[in-house]
Design an enzyme around this catalytic site. Structure first.
Site, PDB file in Angstrom:
ATOM      1  N   THR A   1       0.737  -1.281  -0.097  1.00  0.00           N
ATOM      2  CA  THR A   1      -0.035   0.025   0.088  1.00  0.00           C
ATOM      3  C   THR A   1       0.910   1.180   0.089  1.00  0.00           C
ATOM      4  O   THR A   1       1.836   1.231   0.885  1.00  0.00           O
ATOM      5  CB  THR A   1      -0.934  -0.063   1.276  1.00  0.00           C
ATOM      6  OG1 THR A   1       0.149   0.480   2.531  1.00  0.00           O
ATOM      7  CG2 THR A   1      -1.533  -1.242   1.553  1.00  0.00           C
TER       8      THR A   1
ATOM      9  N   LYS B   1     -10.579  17.388  15.069  1.00  0.00           N
ATOM     10  CA  LYS B   1     -11.078  17.121  16.560  1.00  0.00           C
ATOM     11  C   LYS B   1     -11.432  18.355  17.076  1.00  0.00           C
ATOM     12  O   LYS B   1     -10.549  18.735  17.789  1.00  0.00           O
ATOM     13  CB  LYS B   1      -9.972  15.985  17.015  1.00  0.00           C
ATOM     14  CG  LYS B   1      -9.861  14.754  16.205  1.00  0.00           C
ATOM     15  CD  LYS B   1      -8.813  13.886  16.909  1.00  0.00           C
ATOM     16  CE  LYS B   1      -8.854  12.489  15.966  1.00  0.00           C
ATOM     17  NZ  LYS B   1      -7.811  11.573  16.445  1.00  0.00           N
TER      18      LYS B   1
ATOM     19  N   TRP C   1     -15.974  14.829  16.404  1.00  0.00           N
ATOM     20  CA  TRP C   1     -15.270  14.991  15.033  1.00  0.00           C
ATOM     21  C   TRP C   1     -16.006  15.765  13.884  1.00  0.00           C
ATOM     22  O   TRP C   1     -17.085  15.444  13.787  1.00  0.00           O
ATOM     23  CB  TRP C   1     -15.000  13.673  14.553  1.00  0.00           C
ATOM     24  CG  TRP C   1     -14.085  12.538  15.723  1.00  0.00           C
ATOM     25  CD1 TRP C   1     -13.463  13.052  16.672  1.00  0.00           C
ATOM     26  CD2 TRP C   1     -13.456  11.206  15.468  1.00  0.00           C
ATOM     27  NE1 TRP C   1     -12.549  12.234  17.314  1.00  0.00           N
ATOM     28  CE2 TRP C   1     -12.716  11.088  16.475  1.00  0.00           C
ATOM     29  CE3 TRP C   1     -13.718  10.267  14.416  1.00  0.00           C
ATOM     30  CZ2 TRP C   1     -12.101  10.057  16.475  1.00  0.00           C
ATOM     31  CZ3 TRP C   1     -13.105   9.303  14.618  1.00  0.00           C
ATOM     32  CH2 TRP C   1     -12.168   8.874  15.626  1.00  0.00           C
TER      33      TRP C   1
ATOM     34  N   GLU D   1      -5.396  -3.936   2.647  1.00  0.00           N
ATOM     35  CA  GLU D   1      -5.242  -4.923   4.005  1.00  0.00           C
ATOM     36  C   GLU D   1      -6.497  -5.782   4.301  1.00  0.00           C
ATOM     37  O   GLU D   1      -6.448  -6.412   5.129  1.00  0.00           O
ATOM     38  CB  GLU D   1      -4.835  -3.694   5.100  1.00  0.00           C
ATOM     39  CG  GLU D   1      -3.719  -3.175   5.254  1.00  0.00           C
ATOM     40  CD  GLU D   1      -3.708  -1.604   4.360  1.00  0.00           C
ATOM     41  OE1 GLU D   1      -4.655  -1.509   3.670  1.00  0.00           O
ATOM     42  OE2 GLU D   1      -2.968  -0.941   4.897  1.00  0.00           O
TER      43      GLU D   1
END
Lengths: 543, 543
Positions: free
Chosen positions: B185, B441, B446, B331
């Site tokens: 990746t 944040k 969020w 992944e």
């Protein structure tokens, strides 16, 4: 060097976890002894499965302890599938149709510690009670109110049994090779033999079952398993359906009732069903008699015995339903092959199509097949050569429970000898032609007893026919046709003449004998062992 | 106690064996450097894969030796998938779109011993040659006649390389955990990280891919993988299709060519395709411009980035094609979730339907998901709470190749932190709202940078927008909107006013700055690390 992927063990409980989270509102509808139409959801089913698992776990059984069920298809039986196996024990499904001595043998051989039972089978168990003393507790699939009086040890209603189970029970993790379920086969000879499934084999089988090559279920399907849950895990449907959010309809004791099945299918919108041929005969007969057709049913998977072409044709022509034949055994979990039409066969004539569909189908991914002759040599896939069918794969049994390798079926390392004789055509369609024990071995070639029997019963005065091999000094064996007549007995010459354009000339029986009655097994199959004993010293006129 | 089921190891070669036997005549059609339309069958493909495996085996490599590919999607690349992994080596697919220094790093880090390469990438490799000295042999995907001159070590044409391979090579059996393939990746920070797949993970992923919940392929489908084979194994399609006898069309270097893709789809009868959103933009643009529609294409799987609602709508309205969004990563093998419409949503209005379809979809069987807040607490599936998305399952990576546990992504044992921020609604539909690194944040809550950016680019004078969090003493961080203007620059107040009915009030940026150009990664994503560095000391007016 290993890959760097999570070492998550395959488990039956993972199906419960997934379905409870992803398809909580999917319905399970059941006919039970205490409710003509019980209805709840996956949310309820898997919460109660966890309660059951908690109760069983707290009883302190050793891992892989056998816990039996003796019941029809319904939601409580499904809870046992998950609650017993998910908690790490072995769900031993017992077939109530077996003879009492077989039931006793199985329950003792499996060393069942606890047994879940439908109320209707309690009288049967009460008779067996003196012989099955190791079962400590009998849990009856009903609630407190409907609980019948019983002197079975520890008899308790299922609802009372799970009532204190903790619904926040968390499924334990363990080795995916752990035994998960046990099912005994009953052959025509010897004691029943137990097939011991694992979490791994069950999960892989269910995954392949959910591909387009097999069940092809989806959240838009409604499945009605007519095949019993005591018969090879209802062909895996109780595992496959929750993986994909398919609604399940369980017919309880209404298995063989054409009208009840028809009404359930219509009222619940069943799209897919599965069972043995006799079920479909009953269903077709009802629909024909009542002049009805199916409004939602689209396809059926049929196995357990050869499906008559007439059944396939009637479903197709009268109802527009695709009958997909499959082949499998208790030892194969059971899915080995399924008959799907390859695109290249889309333009067959109706007769060619029907001939194709009466075959047992093509091996599914994960199952390897071969046919071999007496010398163990692999035979070609030419649609002509018939040989002993052997299979292997991750959901094929490697041995029988408690037999410790003492099984002829596993004589060739790595392969399971199915006991079936089959041909495989160049496109991979396998067709069962006989059982290895029943085939007549004549001059190094094999004659199918089943083909001869099917041809013989086509004669109007033949009620039933059986063909066995009788010793012959030159040919090893030659076929003897044994007939139960309907009305006047046709002459031997007339019967041979009748068969002569239906089978190869060298297949024609060397003799014909009439008897009053052909002996049968408990499940209605011809008991050829008895016939072979009866005609052991028979002298063929050709000798 | 283990079940008594055959201990057959899951293997990639078992797919080759099955397809070669059961679907020998199924076609594979490829565009290659040396043939505009190469056509052969599974029979050819897997015979040649075995020849390749034989040649590689005879070279005496250690088990799991890394063997690289640097190529587009075509039949020779597929032969490598099976020949390399099936022989017990690791097929390391290298992404030719990476920067040269990344390529060098990857090839050296993987310790590739041999490399298969498309002729068009030879100039690239010749430049890298001094830095990748451990690669002993370069095999070029072409035949002897078309083989270009090259001074790459051991350069040989693929056809010459496999010519002496034994077509009767028998696939070896080994532990299913053996590494089978490697894919790196490339994040926006640090070196690329290698994900090491196993035979087990690959096979389970392909099985689930073949259920109705994911690809739902069959022998009646024709699949065209537009997602590159160097990008997470073309999402598993080269493994899934042969399991079920699906014809494959490989577009070679024609990946981004809308007209070429359209013509291939029409001429080969493609029913299903899969790729990243940009591919579909090109395809839609071509069909729109040429006033054409699709005669066989029924559905597409789209992933790798969020799919614009307009793309889904145009496929549906203009072409009657179902665009199914999916989510996954290198992944995760990659399939994590797929967006299928549950039956309960069949009666949504077109707008509600479109809103549903722009989500990343529901977790497939085998993948468990959770969203957590900064404290690691699991958040509810309410469609509102946004948290870090973590996943686990048998095809999720447990570590990176050569990193030996030194990965933040695996800080919580048993879970992989995807780096994505997501919401999950009560029906299990997951939606990606941001990257963990990019989310702002603010006061313990969020704010999605992506949502703010998408809202900002809706303004006619905003060409491109990026939002980053800037330090704030009271709120920890507050959003800064960075804009590239198109024409006159709108005032800060005008932009904030424009956003005020599109996002929550407390999400509104504390400031707006204009820059000439926003930096991008090699794959076209906004390079937020550079922006954060550039604005590290920025003083918000609200401080």
């Amino acid at each position: 060097m290993h890959g760097l992927m999570m070492d998550k063990q395959l488990s039956i409980a993972s199906i419960a976890e997934f379905a409870e989270l992803q398809f909580p509102d999917t319905e399970i509808v059941s006919v039970t002894a205490d409710n003509p139409l019980h209805r709840y959801t996956y949310r309820d089913c898997f919460r109660r499965s966890r309660q059951l698992a908690d109760v069983l776990t707290k009883r302190g059984y050793e891992p892989a302890t056998r816990i039996a069920t003796l019941a029809w298809n319904d939601y409580r039986h499904m809870e046992c599938y998950y609650g017993i196996s998910g908690a790490g024990f072995v769900c031993h499904t017992v077939n109530p149709r077996l003879f009492p001595e077989q039931l006793t043998y199985i329950i003792n051989h499996a060393d069942d510690k606890l047994m879940f039972v439908d109320p209707m089978f309690m009288p049967l168990l009460e008779k067996l009670k003196p012989a099955i003393t190791k079962v400590e507790t009998f849990v009856v699939f009903t609630d407190e109110q409907s609980m019948p009086a019983s002197d079975l040890p520890g008899a308790i209603s299922y609802e009372a049994f799970i009532a204190d189970g903790d619904p926040s029970f968390v499924w334990p993790e363990f080795d995916e090779h752990r035994a998960s379920a046990l099912c005994y086969t009953s052959g025509t000879t010897g004691n029943p033999k137990g097939v011991l499934y694992s979490h791994r084999s069950t999960l892989l089988h269910a995954l392949v079952g959910n591909t387009g090559a097999v069940l092809a279920l989806s959240p838009r399907d409604v499945v009605l398993p007519v095949v019993p849950m005591f018969h090879v895990n209802a062909w895996g449907m109780p595992y496959a359906a929750p993986m994909v959010g398919t609604k399940i309809v369980y017919p309880g004791p209404k298995m063989g009732d054409g009208e009840a099945l028809y009404n359930l299918m219509e009222s619940e919108g069943v799209t897919m069903s599965a069972g043995v041929p006799t079920v479909w005969l009953a269903l077709l007969a009802y629909a024909r008699g009542a002049d009805k057709t199916f409004s939602t049913l689209k396809r059926t998977l049929v196995g357990g015995a050869a499906v008559p072409a007439a059944v396939i044709a009637e479903f197709r022509d009268r109802h527009g339903i695709d009958v997909q034949q499959g082949w499998g055994m208790t030892e194969t979990s059971p899915i080995g092959s399924v008959n799907k039409v390859l695109p290249k066969f889309d333009n067959l004539t109706p007769d060619e199509w029907l001939e194709l569909r009466t075959k047992a189908g093509r091996a599914v991914f994960g199952v390897e097949m071969k046919i071999v002759n007496d010398a163990g040599e692999t035979l070609p896939w030419d649609g002509e050569s018939a040989g002993a069918l052997k299979v292997r794969g991750p959901w094929i049994c490697s041995d029988y429970f408690g037999l410790a390798g003492d099984s002829e079926a596993h004589a060739e390392p790595g392969w399971f000898d199915t006991g079936d004789v089959a041909t495989i055509d160049p496109d991979g369609y396998m067709a069962i032609t006989d059982r290895t024990k029943d085939v007549i071995k004549s001059g190094g070639e094999w004659i199918s007893s089943i083909d001869l029997e099917n041809a013989a019963v086509g004669h109007p005065q033949v009620a039933e026919a059986a063909v066995i091999g009788v010793a012959h000094p030159k040919w090893t064996e030659r076929p003897l046709l044994i007939v139960v007549a309907e009305g006047d007995r046709p002459s031997k010459d007339e019967l041979i003449e009748f068969l002569s354009d239906k089978v190869a000339k060298w297949w024609l029986p060397d003799d014909v004998v009439y008897i009053e009655e052909i002996p049968h097994t408990a499940t209605g199959k011809i008991l050829k062992t008895a016939l072979r004993k009866q005609f052991a010293d028979y002298q063929l006129p050709t000798v």
